[in-house]
Scaffold this active site. Structure first.
Site, PDB file in Angstrom:
ATOM      1  N   LEU A   1      32.891 -30.097 -16.292  1.00  0.00           N
ATOM      2  CA  LEU A   1      32.292 -31.427 -16.417  1.00  0.00           C
ATOM      3  C   LEU A   1      31.068 -31.540 -15.510  1.00  0.00           C
ATOM      4  CD1 LEU A   1      35.384 -33.790 -16.585  1.00  0.00           C
ATOM      5  CD2 LEU A   1      34.499 -32.180 -18.257  1.00  0.00           C
ATOM      6  N   ALA A   2      29.927 -31.748 -16.146  1.00  0.00           N
ATOM      7  CA  ALA A   2      28.680 -31.788 -15.371  1.00  0.00           C
ATOM      8  C   ALA A   2      27.759 -32.884 -15.904  1.00  0.00           C
ATOM      9  CB  ALA A   2      27.982 -30.432 -15.444  1.00  0.00           C
TER      10      ALA A   2
ATOM     11  N   ARG B   1      26.054 -41.342  -5.681  1.00  0.00           N
ATOM     12  CA  ARG B   1      26.156 -41.397  -4.224  1.00  0.00           C
ATOM     13  C   ARG B   1      25.237 -40.400  -3.507  1.00  0.00           C
ATOM     14  NH1 ARG B   1      32.586 -41.005  -4.347  1.00  0.00           N
ATOM     15  NH2 ARG B   1      32.105 -40.300  -6.461  1.00  0.00           N
TER      16      ARG B   1
ATOM     17  N   ASP C   1      31.110 -30.686  -9.497  1.00  0.00           N
ATOM     18  CA  ASP C   1      30.775 -30.999  -8.105  1.00  0.00           C
ATOM     19  C   ASP C   1      31.833 -30.482  -7.131  1.00  0.00           C
ATOM     20  OD1 ASP C   1      32.745 -32.796  -8.801  1.00  0.00           O
ATOM     21  OD2 ASP C   1      31.809 -34.518  -7.826  1.00  0.00           O
TER      22      ASP C   1
ATOM     23  N   TYR D   1      -3.804  -7.164   9.021  1.00  0.00           N
ATOM     24  CA  TYR D   1      -3.399  -7.389   7.641  1.00  0.00           C
ATOM     25  C   TYR D   1      -3.591  -6.117   6.837  1.00  0.00           C
ATOM     26  CZ  TYR D   1      -3.307  -8.810   2.791  1.00  0.00           C
ATOM     27  OH  TYR D   1      -3.010  -8.880   1.456  1.00  0.00           O
TER      28      TYR D   1
HETATM   29  C1  UD1 Z   1      37.395 -37.158  -9.569  1.00  0.00           C
HETATM   30  C2  UD1 Z   1      38.861 -37.484  -9.922  1.00  0.00           C
HETATM   31  C3  UD1 Z   1      39.673 -37.606  -8.656  1.00  0.00           C
HETATM   32  C4  UD1 Z   1      39.574 -36.329  -7.848  1.00  0.00           C
HETATM   33  C5  UD1 Z   1      38.136 -35.948  -7.595  1.00  0.00           C
HETATM   34  C6  UD1 Z   1      38.069 -34.519  -7.033  1.00  0.00           C
HETATM   35  C7  UD1 Z   1      38.780 -38.724 -12.045  1.00  0.00           C
HETATM   36  C8  UD1 Z   1      38.883 -40.056 -12.683  1.00  0.00           C
HETATM   37  N1  UD1 Z   1      38.912 -38.695 -10.720  1.00  0.00           N
HETATM   38  O1  UD1 Z   1      36.878 -38.270  -8.870  1.00  0.00           O
HETATM   39  O2  UD1 Z   1      41.027 -37.861  -8.958  1.00  0.00           O
HETATM   40  O3  UD1 Z   1      40.280 -36.479  -6.627  1.00  0.00           O
HETATM   41  O4  UD1 Z   1      37.353 -35.948  -8.801  1.00  0.00           O
HETATM   42  O5  UD1 Z   1      36.793 -34.134  -6.666  1.00  0.00           O
HETATM   43  O6  UD1 Z   1      38.581 -37.730 -12.724  1.00  0.00           O
HETATM   44  N2  UD1 Z   1      31.596 -36.459 -15.209  1.00  0.00           N
HETATM   45  C9  UD1 Z   1      31.132 -36.330 -16.509  1.00  0.00           C
HETATM   46  N3  UD1 Z   1      31.126 -37.408 -17.322  1.00  0.00           N
HETATM   47  C10 UD1 Z   1      31.548 -38.636 -16.930  1.00  0.00           C
HETATM   48  C11 UD1 Z   1      32.020 -38.765 -15.596  1.00  0.00           C
HETATM   49  C12 UD1 Z   1      32.030 -37.670 -14.760  1.00  0.00           C
HETATM   50  O7  UD1 Z   1      30.735 -35.225 -16.915  1.00  0.00           O
HETATM   51  O8  UD1 Z   1      31.519 -39.554 -17.739  1.00  0.00           O
HETATM   52  C13 UD1 Z   1      31.603 -35.276 -14.315  1.00  0.00           C
HETATM   53  C14 UD1 Z   1      30.722 -35.451 -13.089  1.00  0.00           C
HETATM   54  O9  UD1 Z   1      29.433 -34.953 -13.327  1.00  0.00           O
HETATM   55  C15 UD1 Z   1      31.472 -34.636 -12.038  1.00  0.00           C
HETATM   56  C16 UD1 Z   1      32.913 -34.676 -12.486  1.00  0.00           C
HETATM   57  O10 UD1 Z   1      32.910 -35.119 -13.823  1.00  0.00           O
HETATM   58  O11 UD1 Z   1      31.034 -33.299 -12.018  1.00  0.00           O
HETATM   59  C17 UD1 Z   1      33.765 -35.620 -11.624  1.00  0.00           C
HETATM   60  O12 UD1 Z   1      33.247 -36.924 -11.663  1.00  0.00           O
HETATM   61  P1  UD1 Z   1      33.121 -37.829 -10.366  1.00  0.00           P
HETATM   62  O13 UD1 Z   1      32.530 -39.123 -10.770  1.00  0.00           O
HETATM   63  O14 UD1 Z   1      32.477 -37.079  -9.272  1.00  0.00           O
HETATM   64  O15 UD1 Z   1      34.674 -38.069 -10.030  1.00  0.00           O
HETATM   65  P2  UD1 Z   1      35.291 -38.483  -8.624  1.00  0.00           P
HETATM   66  O16 UD1 Z   1      35.119 -39.939  -8.420  1.00  0.00           O
HETATM   67  O17 UD1 Z   1      34.851 -37.579  -7.560  1.00  0.00           O
HETATM   68 CA    CA Z   2      33.342 -36.016  -7.460  1.00  0.00          CA
END
Ligand code: UD1
Ligand code: CA
Length: 456
Positions: free
Chosen positions: A14-15, A21, A109, A368
């Site tokens: 998932l990216a 933040r 991430d 040089y």
């Molecule tokens: C998420 C988890 C949390 C966990 C944490 C670990 C969920 C709801 N929560 O929280 O339980 O402890 O990661 O690091 O999953 N992304 C998408 N599409 C979206 C939303 C997010 O591709 O619509 C991707 C983001 O780019 C990211 C990853 O999913 O790489 C995680 O999303 P992020 O918003 O960072 O989740 P956290 O709040 O950290």
């Molecule tokens: Ca995260």
């Protein structure tokens, strides 16, 4: 232990998120850790154990897609239209998930997870397993909630957690493995009725539990599962990565004067008895022979340094090869294509580029040497400059074995200086100098007697 292929793993990375933040204009997965994007770090672990990799992109899509194709030839990008949650992100590729494949979900991430950990998680069971870790301060992470019998019943996001749940130290790391069939069955049941109004992938766990599936957990170290949500996290990841890398170096028998002050942003191979002083940065692929010493505050990129050579402090070496028993620096700059023979000395404020230097030659001060071929046992005097650029082309200089170039000489290329020759100090040499000859070009000195400033 299964071999990776037997696992038939389909990794979904998932990216798509913005990474609000980070306060950046770039997608979070493009943020750097030790010189590489977060995406590159996690993809390199994923590649080791996956048959298929699908990367979900969204925010900053063209740049993320570009990075995906740059760092991996296995991964394919799929677009999530709106970033409405991690479950929705996985749904993007629901149609290409096979029932009997093992799906491994990774978050872009969370960059430091090792392939071996992923492999162990995927081998745990045949239904659903999650990677967890214990944190003294679990804030920001989803809490893993268990029943009295220690069975996982759900994951609760911080925003939705009650006080008791918030005190749970075991958190979800973002890594989950599930059989394709189960994931496809349960994903559509996830809704967005929560504090963030997002489709949480973590809700899959409670739903799976409700459907009678057993959820297995594997505990990882907090270092390996650190997420990058803020610049504070990014800095902490940098520290953690440094510690991991440098402990590997110590384990391999390399002396580090201070393991918190060396950065390896790439691959470092070293023979026996090498010593690395403080504030050294290695980039790309660097190979050190035996008994090589790297002085403080030096930067070494994509270079090879052979046995018993020493790089003195504040030197910068890029895409170069250095032979045995050399002394380079302090304050030397070896640019791309410098090939330094055995026993050579390159001193302070000497710059070389696309230059070959033969055995036991010395260029000790302020020089040089560009596009040059310098022979063996040559002395390059202080302030010697190869005038390699005529405004249009780069031209070649060569100096034969055993020659002596006097200080402050300009060698106007293209030019050949033969063997056993001598260039008088302060000369501007524009014509070739044959073997065994003296080349000198400067106006004769005139002395005026009884001269004083007042009588100008
Ligand atoms: C998420 C988890 C949390 C966990 C944490 C670990 C969920 C709801 N929560 O929280 O339980 O402890 O990661 O690091 O999953 N992304 C998408 N599409 C979206 C939303 C997010 O591709 O619509 C991707 C983001 O780019 C990211 C990853 O999913 O790489 C995680 O999303 P992020 O918003 O960072 O989740 P956290 O709040 O950290
Ligand atoms: Ca995260």
């Amino acid at each position: 232990m299964h071999t990776p292929n037997k696992l038939n793993t389909h990794t979904i990375l998932l990216a798509g998120g913005k990474g609000t933040r980070m306060l950046s204009k770039k997608a979070k997965v493009l943020q750097k850790l030790a010189g590489k994007s977060l995406l590159e770090h996690i993809l390199s672990s994923a590649e080791e154990i996956s048959n298929k990799i699908s990367v979900i992109v969204g925010f900053d899509k063209p740049n993320v897609e570009n990075e995906v194709s740059k760092v991996s030839n296995k991964a394919k990008a799929y677009t999530q239209k709106d970033q409405i949650g991690t479950a929705d992100a996985v749904k993007t590729v629901i149609d290409i998930i096979d029932d009997d494949e093992k799906v491994l979900i990774l978050y872009g991430d969370v960059p430091l997870i090792e392939a071996n950990t992923l492999k162990n998680l995927c081998s745990l069971n045949d239904s659903i397993s999650i990677l967890t870790t214990n944190l003294d301060d679990p804030s920001g992470y989803g809490r893993v909630i268990k029943d009295k019998g220690n069975h996982v019943i759900e994951i609760v996001e911080e925003k939705d957690a009650n006080t008791k749940q918030k005190n749970t130290k075991e958190v979800f790391t973002g890594v989950l493995s599930a059989k394709g069939e189960i994931l496809k069955k349960l994903l559509p049941e996830i809704d967005n009725k929560n504090a963030s109004k997002e489709y949480y992938l973590t809700d899959l766990i409670g739903i799976a539990y409700g459907n009678g599936f057993k959820i297995e957990t594997l505990r990882a170290t907090w270092e390996e599962t650190l997420g990058a949500n803020t610049r504070f996290d990014q800095e902490q990841l940098e520290q953690t990565y440094r510690k991991m890398k440098n402990e590997e170096l110590l384990q391999k028998g390399i002396t580090l004067i201070d393991k918190s002050r060396v950065d390896v942003r790439g691959n470092l191979e070293a023979g026996a008895d090498c010593t690395i002083d403080v504030n050294v940065i290695f980039e790309g692929k660097v190979e050190l022979g035996n008994n090589v010493k790297i002085g403080a505050n030096s930067i070494i990129c994509n270079s090879k340094i052979d046995d018993d050579s020493e790089i003195l402090p504040f030197s910068h070496i890029d895409s170069s090869q250095i032979g045995k028993n050399c002394f380079i620096g302090p304050y030397a700059r070896l640019r791309e294509g410098s090939q330094i023979g055995d026993g050579v000395r390159i001193g302070n404020f000497v710059e070389t580029k696309k230059t070959k230097i033969g055995r036991s030659t010395k260029a000790n001060h302020f020089t040089y040497l560009g596009d040059a071929d310098i022979g063996k046992d040559v002395n390059i005097g202080a302030g010697t400059i190869t005038c390699n650029y005529d405004g249009k082309n780069k031209n070649k200089t060569s100096v034969g074995d055993n020659s002596f170039v006097g200080t402050n000489s300009s060698l106007v290329a293209p030019i050949n200086i033969g063997k056993n020759s001598f260039i008088g100090a302060g000369s501007t040499i524009t014509k070739d100098v044959p073997d065994n000859s003296l080349g000198v070009s400067r106006s004769k000195q005139k002395n005026v007697q009884d001269w004083s400033k007042d009588k100008k």
